[in-house]
Write a protein that holds these residues in place. Structure first.
Motif, PDB file in Angstrom:
ATOM      1  N   GLY A 328       0.820  -1.211   0.000  1.00 30.94           N
ATOM      2  CA  GLY A 328       0.000   0.000   0.000  1.00 30.94           C
ATOM      3  C   GLY A 328       0.851   1.256   0.000  1.00 30.94           C
ATOM      4  N   TYR A 331       2.401   1.740  -3.266  1.00 27.09           N
ATOM      5  CA  TYR A 331       1.365   2.165  -4.199  1.00 27.09           C
ATOM      6  C   TYR A 331       1.127   3.660  -4.079  1.00 27.09           C
ATOM      7  CZ  TYR A 331      -2.550   0.951  -7.204  1.00 27.09           C
ATOM      8  OH  TYR A 331      -3.397   0.819  -8.267  1.00 27.09           O
ATOM      9  N   SER A 336       2.596   1.379  -9.683  1.00 31.65           N
ATOM     10  CA  SER A 336       1.421   0.621 -10.082  1.00 31.65           C
ATOM     11  C   SER A 336       1.827  -0.649 -10.799  1.00 31.65           C
ATOM     12  CB  SER A 336       0.556   1.445 -11.042  1.00 31.65           C
ATOM     13  OG  SER A 336      -0.594   1.872 -10.394  1.00 31.65           O
ATOM     14  N   GLY A 345      -5.372  -9.835 -10.883  1.00 35.26           N
ATOM     15  CA  GLY A 345      -5.647  -8.412 -10.976  1.00 35.26           C
ATOM     16  C   GLY A 345      -7.110  -8.031 -10.847  1.00 35.26           C
ATOM     17  N   ASN A 355     -14.330  -3.222  -9.633  1.00 36.21           N
ATOM     18  CA  ASN A 355     -12.996  -3.582 -10.083  1.00 36.21           C
ATOM     19  C   ASN A 355     -12.190  -2.367 -10.540  1.00 36.21           C
ATOM     20  OD1 ASN A 355     -12.024  -6.529 -10.270  1.00 36.21           O
ATOM     21  ND2 ASN A 355     -14.213  -6.674 -10.702  1.00 36.21           N
ATOM     22  N   THR A 359      -7.856  -1.097  -6.516  1.00 36.37           N
ATOM     23  CA  THR A 359      -6.513  -0.904  -5.977  1.00 36.37           C
ATOM     24  C   THR A 359      -6.295   0.520  -5.508  1.00 36.37           C
ATOM     25  OG1 THR A 359      -5.798  -0.527  -8.240  1.00 36.37           O
ATOM     26  CG2 THR A 359      -5.429  -2.715  -7.324  1.00 36.37           C
ATOM     27  N   ASN A 360      -7.358   1.303  -5.527  1.00 38.15           N
ATOM     28  CA  ASN A 360      -7.182   2.722  -5.265  1.00 38.15           C
ATOM     29  C   ASN A 360      -8.236   3.220  -4.288  1.00 38.15           C
ATOM     30  OD1 ASN A 360      -5.759   4.988  -5.716  1.00 38.15           O
ATOM     31  ND2 ASN A 360      -6.773   5.550  -7.638  1.00 38.15           N
ATOM     32  N   GLU A 414      -5.160   0.862 -13.681  1.00 36.80           N
ATOM     33  CA  GLU A 414      -3.829   1.255 -13.200  1.00 36.80           C
ATOM     34  C   GLU A 414      -3.290   2.459 -13.959  1.00 36.80           C
ATOM     35  OE1 GLU A 414      -2.828  -0.063 -10.422  1.00 36.80           O
ATOM     36  OE2 GLU A 414      -4.564  -1.403 -10.508  1.00 36.80           O
TER      37      GLU A 414
END
Ligand SMILES: Nc1ncnc2c1ncn2[C@@H]1O[C@H](COP(=O)(O)OP(=O)(O)OP(=O)(O)O)[C@@H](O)[C@H]1O
Ligand SMILES: [Mg+2]
Length: 506
Positions: A328, A331, A336, A345, A355, A359-360, A414
């Motif tokens: 994290g 990131y 990325s 992923g 989705n 990741t954000n 990403e």
């Protein structure tokens, strides 16, 4: 006169959510031919093949095998009629040996078959095909290309005479592709009919007798492959002019952003996978990392991203040592990652929008742990529009999207963050010609904005087209690093096979 072995007539498929995937498709496959199927992402190729394999039912339409109409209620019906399908994601049990896997699959047909009989049958088949596969090796220890051959053998042992391969080459290295093609040509000589889905025009030209082009649930044309050029195929498939390639400038190289020093990383089994790698990445460059799968590239990039621990050596981001930083935190620094597998992923149970922010998440929290959904939908919508994602709605479960469209969501998510360091593994995996071009242009654009890109790809054309510098990894070590101009595809191939630079004469 060619004799039809498969006739699919006026096939319509409407999925339960209302998506019309096939709008009346006619497809005739001739006995003994290699028939390529080409088409943009979401055109309906996989759907059509899943119908032929009995996995899903068409909404309407008829299928004939050897002139006789069939009505499949599941793959077993198709298997009994001699149809075999090899998926991209293999169905072998990784911890079993090759022989155990083959035995298991034949037991489903004949409960009393013994391991010795399976071995005899397999050896006979391998002799016929001129193949050598270690039958007592555990499947997970074998290279992907060999695992794929085991999958093919599995279908042949079940007496398949029609073989369906859905994008079989996207997981293979160039050498493995050649080996697969050799095997397919042998199978053809033995009278086996092959249906081959691919996005690579060169492969269509190299292997197929005829090609069917699909667009938006319809067949555009079926042609003799020898009578069309790659350019014509590209135009028919996605209406794109192949001659306009992205221009790769020298790139303005900025600061050194990543410094990897003597990095050692272990794989799942505790063996050294990365053995003292030192590598640097600069702003404004694309560094291509070439290598045959399983030579440590995965462990290396996972260590950079922070998913995997390096037990020796260091990783520096500008002046900061990030070797023991969490995923994290890395990131947040702007690193990325696009993994080579959509299984990692994406979360298949979640929808497209979920989705898109996966990741954000911290950027979408309004208040404490409350997701700002309107912002999330805006992002998802942006990805859908920019990347031309074909999906019924922003709420569609990601698993209902075609393979290529899933890939676009993952890369788009990403890239939309405009990461400072962008690590991408097989970014154009499963994408059609147009989407591939789009993703490559996007990488170049980010590069020109001064971002740093580490491109891991088994596609050497991709490495050569995009990279400013190239590194070759073999056996967990960097064999060679240098300016793109110092390499040719041939030289890369040798280096990837572990042949040292000094021994290469131009
Ligand atoms: N299980 C499903 N439920 C609902 N819609 C689906 C499902 N599977 C596929 N679709 C939709 O059907 C259409 C055709 O998908 P399909 O997977 O057949 O395309 P494809 O030609 O194989 O594409 P790609 O090249 O990306 O693999 C797409 O619009 C897709 O979103
Ligand atoms: Mg598909």
């Amino acid at each position: 006169m060619p004799e039809p072995i498969i006739e699919m007539e006026n096939i319509i498929k409407i999925y339960p959510d209302g998506v019309v995937a096939l709008k009346g498709v006619d497809l005739t496959i001739w006995k003994g031919e290699i028939h390529a199927i080409l088409g943009e992402n979401g055109a309906g190729k996989t759907t059509l093949m899943r119908i032929l394999y009995g996995e899903i039912k068409p909404t309407s339409g008829a299928i004939k095998i050897n002139g006789e109409e069939v009505d499949f209620h599941g793959p077993w019906d198709a298997i009994k009629r001699g149809i075999g399908m090899v998926y991209q994601h293999f169905t072998l049990i990784p911890t079993f040996t090759v022989l155990e896997n083959l035995h298991l699959s034949l037991l489903a047909l004949d409960e009393s078959i013994k391991a010795e009989d399976v071995e005899t049958l397999t050896r006979r088949l391998m002799d016929e095909l001129g193949l050598k596969i270690p039958l007592y090796d555990v499947v997970e220890d074998l290279p992907i290309g060999v695992q794929q051959r085991v999958e093919i053998i599995k279908t042949l042992l079940r007496k398949a005479n029609i073989l369906i391969l859905d994008e079989p080459t996207s997981v293979l290295t160039p050498i493995e592709v050649e080996e697969l093609f050799k095997m397919l040509r042998k199978l053809k000589k033995l009278g086996i009919t092959i249906i081959f889905i691919t996005h690579k025009l060169r492969e269509v030209k190299a292997i197929s007798d005829r090609v069917t082009i699909m667009r938006r649930g319809k067949v555009v044309a079926t042609l003799y492959t020898s009578k069309v050029s790659e350019e014509e195929l590209a135009r028919l498939t996605v209406d794109i002019d192949l001659t306009s390639k992205p221009k790769i400038r020298g790139g303005i190289r900025g600061r050194r952003i990543l410094s990897i020093n003597d990095l050692w990383v272990r794989d799942e089994r505790g063996l050294d996978a990365v053995k003292g790698v030192s590598l640097e990445l600069y702003e404004g460059e694309i560094l291509g990392l070439a290598g045959v799968q399983g030579n440590g590239q995965k462990e290396l990039i996972e260590a950079i991203v922070g998913i995997r621990r390096a037990y020796r050596g260091s990783i520096k981001y500008l002046d900061q040592d990030i070797t023991s930083l969490s995923v994290g935190d890395r990131y947040k620094l702007g690193i990325s990652y696009v993994p080579d597998s959509r299984n990692i992923g994406l979360v298949y149970e979640m929808n497209l929008t979920e989705n898109s922010i996966l990741t954000n998440l911290h950027n979408y929290l309004s208040g404490i742990r409350v997701i700002n959904w309107s912002e999330a939908y805006r992002t998802a919508d942006k990805i859908v529009r920019e990347y031309n994602v074909v999906a019924p709605s922003l709420r569609s479960p990601i698993q209902y999207l075609s393979g290529g469209n899933q890939q676009k969501v993952m890369v788009g998510r990403e890239a939309t963050r405009e990461p400072k360091v962008f690590i991408v593994s097989e970014p154009t995996h499963g994408l059609d010609v147009r989407a591939t071009r789009f993703i490559r242009n996007m990488l170049v654009k980010l590069r020109d904005l001064g971002k740093s890109i580490l491109l891991v790809s088994t596609d050497l054309d991709e490495i050569m087209e995009l990279s400013n510098r190239i590194a070759v990894i073999y056996g967990g070590r960097i064999m060679s690093v240098g300016d793109k101009n110092e390499y040719t595809i041939k030289k890369l191939g040798l280096l990837m096979g572990g042949i040292h630079e000094q021994r290469i004469t131009k």
